[in-house]
Design a protein around this motif. Structure first.
Motif, PDB file in Angstrom:
ATOM      1  N   SER A 160      -1.485 -10.982  -3.121  1.00  0.00           N
ATOM      2  CA  SER A 160      -1.830  -9.565  -3.707  1.00  0.00           C
ATOM      3  C   SER A 160      -1.485  -8.499  -2.315  1.00  0.00           C
ATOM      4  O   SER A 160      -1.754  -9.050  -1.132  1.00  0.00           O
ATOM      5  N   ILE A 161      -0.620  -7.622  -2.487  1.00  0.00           N
ATOM      6  CA  ILE A 161      -0.087  -6.917  -1.567  1.00  0.00           C
ATOM      7  C   ILE A 161      -0.541  -5.315  -1.813  1.00  0.00           C
ATOM      8  O   ILE A 161      -0.337  -4.773  -3.105  1.00  0.00           O
ATOM      9  N   GLY A 162      -0.936  -4.673  -0.912  1.00  0.00           N
ATOM     10  CA  GLY A 162      -1.198  -3.186  -1.072  1.00  0.00           C
ATOM     11  C   GLY A 162      -0.171  -2.296  -0.444  1.00  0.00           C
ATOM     12  O   GLY A 162       0.269  -2.678   0.582  1.00  0.00           O
ATOM     13  N   ALA A 163       0.121  -1.123  -0.907  1.00  0.00           N
ATOM     14  CA  ALA A 163       1.095  -0.371  -0.349  1.00  0.00           C
ATOM     15  C   ALA A 163       0.441   1.084  -0.250  1.00  0.00           C
ATOM     16  O   ALA A 163      -0.079   1.860  -1.375  1.00  0.00           O
ATOM     17  N   SER A 164       0.899   1.881   0.739  1.00  0.00           N
ATOM     18  CA  SER A 164       0.549   3.260   0.907  1.00  0.00           C
ATOM     19  C   SER A 164       1.347   4.007   0.362  1.00  0.00           C
ATOM     20  O   SER A 164       2.630   3.500  -0.429  1.00  0.00           O
ATOM     21  N   GLN A 211      -6.664  -1.025   1.391  1.00  0.00           N
ATOM     22  CA  GLN A 211      -7.677  -0.930   0.298  1.00  0.00           C
ATOM     23  C   GLN A 211      -6.999  -1.197  -1.025  1.00  0.00           C
ATOM     24  O   GLN A 211      -7.659  -1.839  -1.959  1.00  0.00           O
ATOM     25  N   ALA A 212      -5.927  -0.820  -1.246  1.00  0.00           N
ATOM     26  CA  ALA A 212      -5.139  -1.418  -2.252  1.00  0.00           C
ATOM     27  C   ALA A 212      -4.935  -2.816  -2.504  1.00  0.00           C
ATOM     28  O   ALA A 212      -5.099  -3.263  -3.539  1.00  0.00           O
ATOM     29  N   SER A 259      -6.652  -7.866  -5.034  1.00  0.00           N
ATOM     30  CA  SER A 259      -7.507  -9.339  -4.965  1.00  0.00           C
ATOM     31  C   SER A 259      -8.584  -9.244  -5.548  1.00  0.00           C
ATOM     32  O   SER A 259      -8.925 -10.443  -6.247  1.00  0.00           O
ATOM     33  N   ARG A 260      -9.327  -8.163  -5.808  1.00  0.00           N
ATOM     34  CA  ARG A 260     -10.642  -8.134  -6.354  1.00  0.00           C
ATOM     35  C   ARG A 260     -10.497  -8.352  -8.150  1.00  0.00           C
ATOM     36  O   ARG A 260     -11.113  -8.958  -8.551  1.00  0.00           O
ATOM     37  N   TYR A 304      -1.547   2.662  -3.605  1.00  0.00           N
ATOM     38  CA  TYR A 304      -3.031   3.197  -3.354  1.00  0.00           C
ATOM     39  C   TYR A 304      -3.151   4.346  -4.467  1.00  0.00           C
ATOM     40  O   TYR A 304      -4.192   4.143  -4.904  1.00  0.00           O
ATOM     41  N   ARG A 305      -2.013   5.192  -4.743  1.00  0.00           N
ATOM     42  CA  ARG A 305      -2.245   6.229  -5.664  1.00  0.00           C
ATOM     43  C   ARG A 305      -2.581   5.422  -7.271  1.00  0.00           C
ATOM     44  O   ARG A 305      -2.879   6.261  -8.286  1.00  0.00           O
ATOM     45  N   GLU A 306      -2.364   4.202  -7.101  1.00  0.00           N
ATOM     46  CA  GLU A 306      -2.556   3.778  -8.658  1.00  0.00           C
ATOM     47  C   GLU A 306      -3.844   2.758  -8.746  1.00  0.00           C
ATOM     48  O   GLU A 306      -4.087   2.252  -9.859  1.00  0.00           O
TER      49      GLU A 306
END
Length: 645
Positions: free
Chosen positions: A498-502, A520-521, A526-527, A536-538
């Motif tokens: 799981s990868i989060g992007a700004s 946070q994303a 992952s959650r 993040y915006r999604e």
């Protein structure tokens, strides 16, 4: 023992002139208690002289003579001399047999030969015995085991006795011989019997005489030697007991000597094996030292790992493949995958960090030694590389922090190939869940390597902290960053992470804030239990669920939806509600998307209100249903489709 007095010359001469009559009868007393001598008594009745000679110590019998002669006293003297001569002859013959016991028993060094020839020699010395059994005590099982027997059924092989059980067990325990004449005496002597032994005895023929002696050497009882006589007039004497004890003593010494010889042979064999093993290990040690020196010369050159492995392959003419957790993959020239291979692990602190794959050929011991030593060198290099990478990672992290505060190092050499461009984006990738801290660090470096190779732009600053890989990417255009983002998304799906992007931004002071948003994303994705990439915006509803555990979020959704989420039979209603929410409560669009009539949609909405206890027309109830439905769909990966309706 038995003597034939009627065939004695002296008695043959007296038979006619003296009217001699001879009768052998059993001894009045137990032969085991008879004195070690020949006794006699005389009584004259009228003109007949009655002479009774008791030679039971030697024969377990007595002889009665009737002499009808005026000179009966002189005839009695001659009879006594004849009996004594017969007994002496019996003793002499017995001692000769004892002295010439077959060398296969006494002088043999093979315990198997001794065991199997014992009874043959016993029956040679005591020819009036019909059968016999030789038992040895088995310390492992705790039983007296028949190791050989003669004149008995094959079932006797399994007739095992405990110490103190039956006659043999009692003799073994007490060390005292047992002599029993008469079937009833033998039956009475079996006082202690297990049920299975009693059953065996009842099925067996009872002998008329039994003699059992212990087989003892140096105060230790090895077992028992038993002889049996089944003839009607069969009997054993105290002299038989003495003879059998003497023979048992010789057998015990011979058996103990054979065991000592076997132990000596075994010790010699072990010593020879140890000498051979020592010589082999010395040769292997010499070879290992040579290998170590050769590999030391290669790994001390300062060349990279790939060049060092190539030098090893050429020096020893070997084909192999090497791979490690950081993505290094070396293949010797002409190496081909497939077929069965052997594997040598490379470990650091008991954690596998790489593997050598090779095919067995020629000297397998040499191959194992070579790759074992090679693995040690590679592990040492890996530790050095890890130290360098840890230092480099710390410097990259410090450089990122400096950029976040608006500072930039003056030296271009400290930029690690990264330069700030007009636009920026940050990615955060948590490390895979691994319990071993060492493997977690290794997985972070491996993840860094995989992501670095996948990026479309090389202008990236990648490091890790707090079990997360941080990637700051800069480019001059939004399109370049979007292309890179799509590639990273595909890689995340392929690696099941799981990868989060700004969002894309242009101000340096937003680096730390953008890192937090990307983190946070990544946490939200992952959650949900999903792999891939999330901007993040999604995040949508996830913005309200920061810090909540997955099970708590799902518990909220299940509490609102009730049986709508818990009962598989209501799957159609749940999909209808989700589509109704997604279409902004539009009955027309929802019915069209589900492929049903609007009236059918109204009926389903009424059933949804009934099973959930919520009023869709109520703003608060609809808000809760909308949130719960979307959370359920996001976390469990559900989608709506006309077919399912």
């Amino acid at each position: 023992m038995r003597i034939d007095l009627l065939s004695h010359p002296a008695l043959s001469e007296l038979a006619q002139p003296c009217g001699l009559c001879v009768q052998d009868v059993e001894a009045e007393a137990d032969a085991d208690d008879a004195p070690a001598s020949i006794r006699h008594s005389m009584e004259r009745v009228g003109e007949v002289l009655h002479l009774v000679v008791d030679h039971s110590y030697f024969t377990a019998r007595r002889s009665k003579f009737e002499i009808c002669d005026d000179e009966g006293d002189r005839a009695a003297v001659r009879i006594l001399q004849a009996v004594q001569s017969a007994v002496i002859e019996l003793q002499t013959e017995t001692f000769k047999k004892l002295a010439s016991v077959n060398s296969a028993v006494i002088n043999s060094l093979d315990e198997n030969e001794i065991v199997h020839n014992v009874l043959r020699e016993v029956m040679n010395v005591l020819p009036h015995c019909d059968a016999g059994v030789f038992r040895l005590f088995d310390e492992e099982s705790g039983y007296l085991v028949p190791v050989s027997h003669e004149g008995l059924s094959e079932d006797y092989t399994h007739y095992r006795l405990q110490p103190n059980e039956s006659v043999s067990g009692e003799v073994f325990t007490t060390g005292r011989p047992a002599l029993h004449n008469g079937r009833q005496n033998i039956i009475d002597a079996h006082r202690v019997m297990r049920p299975e032994s009693q059953s065996f005895m009842e099925r067996s023929q009872i002998a008329n005489a039994l003699l059992c002696v212990p087989v003892v050497v140096e105060g230790k009882c090895l077992g028992t030697l038993t002889t049996l006589s089944f003839s009607q007039d069969g009997a054993f004497s105290a002299f038989d007991r003495t003879v059998l004890e003497s023979l048992a003593g010789q057998i015990a010494v011979a058996y103990q000597r054979s065991l000592a010889y076997r132990n000596a042979v075994e010790t010699s064999r072990r010593l020879e094996q140890m000498r051979s093993d020592l010589a082999r290990k010395n040769a292997e040690l010499d070879r290992a030292v040579e290998l170590h020196e050769a590999l030391l010369r290669i790994f001390s050159t300062g060349d990279g790992l790939m060049e060092q492995l190539r030098a090893v392959s050429e020096l020893f003419h070997l084909k192999f493949r090497f791979e490690n957790v950081l993505g290094v993959d070396y293949r010797s020239p002409e190496w081909t995958d497939g077929d069965e291979t052997l594997c040598q692990s490379v470990e650091v602190a008991e954690a596998p960090v790489g593997h050598f794959h090779f095919r067995q050929s020629g000297d397998s011991g040499f191959q194992r030694a070579l790759f074992g030593t090679l693995g040690a060198f590679v592990a040492l290099d890996f530790v050095r590389d890890m130290s360098r990478m840890d230092v480099l990672n710390a410097r990259k992290k410090a450089h990122f922090e400096a950029l976040s505060t608006g500072l930039e190092s003056e030296s271009r050499g400290t930029h690690f190939g990264f330069r700030l461009d007009r636009l920026h984006q940050i990615f955060v990738a948590p490390a895979p869940r691994i319990t071993d801290p060492t493997n977690t660090v290794l997985s972070l470096y491996k993840l860094e390597s995989d992501l670095q190779q996948a990026m479309t732009t090389p202008n990236a600053l990648i490091f890790h902290e707090n079990e997360q890989v941080i990637m700051l990417v800069s480019a001059s255009t939004t399109a370049a960053l979007e292309r890179n983002l799509n590639v990273i998304s595909n890689v995340a799906t392929g690696l099941s992470i799981s990868i989060g992007a700004s969002e894309i931004y242009d101000a340096n002071e937003h680096h730390l804030n953008s890192q937090d948003l990307a983190s946070q994303a990544a946490e939200a994705l992952s959650r949900r239990g999903r792999a891939g990439l999330l901007r993040y915006r999604e995040m949508g509803l996830e913005l309200l669920l920061k810090g909540q555990a997955r099970q708590d979020v799902l518990a909220f959704a299940h509490n609102i939806l009730g049986v709508l989420a818990q009962d598989p039979r209501h799957g159609v209603l749940r999909e209808t509600l989700l589509r109704y929410v997604q279409e902004g409560k539009s009955v027309t669009r929802s019915a069209q998307a589900l492929g049903i009539h609007p009236n059918t949609l109204y009926q389903r909405l009424q059933r949804i209100e009934a099973v959930t206890g919520r009023n869709i027309a109520d703003v608060r109830d609809f808000t809760l249903l909308s949130l719960a439905c979307q959370i359920h769909a996001e976390y469990l990966g559900e989608t709506t489709s006309p077919e399912s309706a």
